[in-house]
Design an enzyme around this catalytic site. Structure first.
Site, mmCIF file in Angstrom:
data_model
loop_
_atom_site.group_PDB
_atom_site.id
_atom_site.type_symbol
_atom_site.label_atom_id
_atom_site.label_comp_id
_atom_site.label_asym_id
_atom_site.label_seq_id
_atom_site.Cartn_x
_atom_site.Cartn_y
_atom_site.Cartn_z
ATOM 1 N N SER A 82 0.791 -1.224 0.000
ATOM 2 C CA SER A 82 0.000 0.000 0.000
ATOM 3 C C SER A 82 0.825 1.276 0.000
ATOM 4 O O SER A 82 0.333 2.327 -0.397
ATOM 5 C CB SER A 82 -0.950 0.019 1.210
ATOM 6 O OG SER A 82 -0.225 0.219 2.403
ATOM 7 N N LYS A 161 0.391 4.625 6.813
ATOM 8 C CA LYS A 161 -0.185 5.443 5.745
ATOM 9 C C LYS A 161 0.428 6.835 5.801
ATOM 10 O O LYS A 161 1.158 7.184 6.731
ATOM 11 C CB LYS A 161 -1.709 5.555 5.893
ATOM 12 C CG LYS A 161 -2.478 4.239 5.914
ATOM 13 C CD LYS A 161 -2.463 3.531 4.579
ATOM 14 C CE LYS A 161 -3.280 2.236 4.644
ATOM 15 N NZ LYS A 161 -3.163 1.440 3.389
#
Length: 316
Positions: A82, A161
């Site tokens: 990701s 993230k």
């Protein structure tokens, strides 16, 4: 007369001489026995001292490792794609191990562009199937300690993230040039990665006003990241509470060929300008985040020798 007098003097007794010699021999043997016993005692004492010192040394090292990872810095393993290509993670490859410092955010809040590690919020964990705490608090305590020492899998699930927007800002996608907007202004995101075989177009969402004391986070591998756009059903439920933030990702420690700092390009710097950038809290003292580098080598080495470090659990 003199000869007569000498002949009449006392004669030496052979029995007494033999007794004196035996007594001296006994004393010598007793002395040697005492010396041998003393030597044996000293050997046992040295051996006992060695094991005690070894126990103290190992215990001290373990306690320091736990304290450092609780309050200073911690090493995490990146197993997902990701955050490609800022962070490498994939099945069957050498995944990055990153150093996450826990000092920076004691002085300031996360800012746009920061790469953060956070524990899965309750809304996110509903999509992940949830996780259950051990019913026995003692078992839970030792399981947490074991996870800090990389001996067992962590109880909680962690994610990595990049911060896109902070509390009070409105985020949405996309403008005519396929850019995310914050407060109506397009962002400059040079870190976005378009994986081969995926469209170079972001999925539309929003507008969403980020709740106060929350963060809107997204992955750099934009079309392969389950982030604030999707977790918890998206919208405000996808925002991450500040209290779930573990720390700031500072350095890629392993593999050796990728040892480097982690870019912190602020996507709002150009779009909103310095006067309009979110300012929450005073900045951290200069260089304080690099204090976390002190235990980095030890933590990374333990992680590579003992097993997997605490890892971010992400499907994408």
């Amino acid at each position: 007369m003199a000869d007569v007098m000498r002949s009449q003097g006392p004669e030496e007794d052979p029995a007494e001489d033999s007794s004196d010699e035996q007594s001296a021999a006994d004393q010598g043997e007793a002395t040697r026995s005492t010396a041998r016993n003393a030597a044996k005692g000293a050997g046992k004492s040295k051996k006992g001292s060695f094991w005690w010192e070894l126990f103290v040394l190992i215990s001290t090292a373990l306690v320091l490792t736990v304290l450092l990872q609780l309050f200073v810095a911690r090493v995490f393993l990146i197993p997902s794609r990701s955050m490609e290509q800022t962070l490498h993670g994939c099945d069957g490859c050498t995944n990055d191990r990153i150093l996450v410092d826990k000092i920076t955010y004691r002085f300031s809040d996360p800012q746009p562009g920061d790469v953060i590690v956070f524990s899965g919020p309750r809304t996110w964990m509903q999509d992940e199937g949830g996780y259950s705490e051990p019913a026995n608090p003692v078992v839970g305590f030792f399981q947490r300690v074991g996870s800090l020492l990389h001996l067992v899998e962590p109880v909680e699930k962690d994610f990595v993230k990049r911060v896109i927007a902070t509390g009070g800002q409105t985020v949405e996608c996309c403008d005519e040039r396929n850019r995310v907007l914050v407060d109506g202004h397009p962002l400059d995101e040079p870190y976005i990665y378009w994986a081969p075989g995926t469209p170079h177009k972001q999925e539309e969402f929003g507008p969403v006003t980020v709740p106060e004391d929350h963060l809107w986070v997204m992955g750099d591998n934009r079309n392969n990241s389950l982030d604030s756009r999707y977790q918890g059903g998206g919208g405000r439920a996808g925002a991450v509470p500040l209290h779930d933030v573990v720390g700031k990702a500072q350095v890629i420690l392993l593999p050796p060929g990728r040892w480097q700092g982690i870019p912190e390009s602020n996507p709002q710097a150009v779009a909103l300008g310095p006067a309009r950038e979110p300012g929450s809290g005073a900045p951290a003292p200069a260089g304080v985040e690099y204090l976390a580098l002190v235990p980095a080598a030890w933590s990374a080495r333990r992680g590579s020798l003992v097993g997997a470090s605490s890892r971010t659990w992400e499907r994408y």
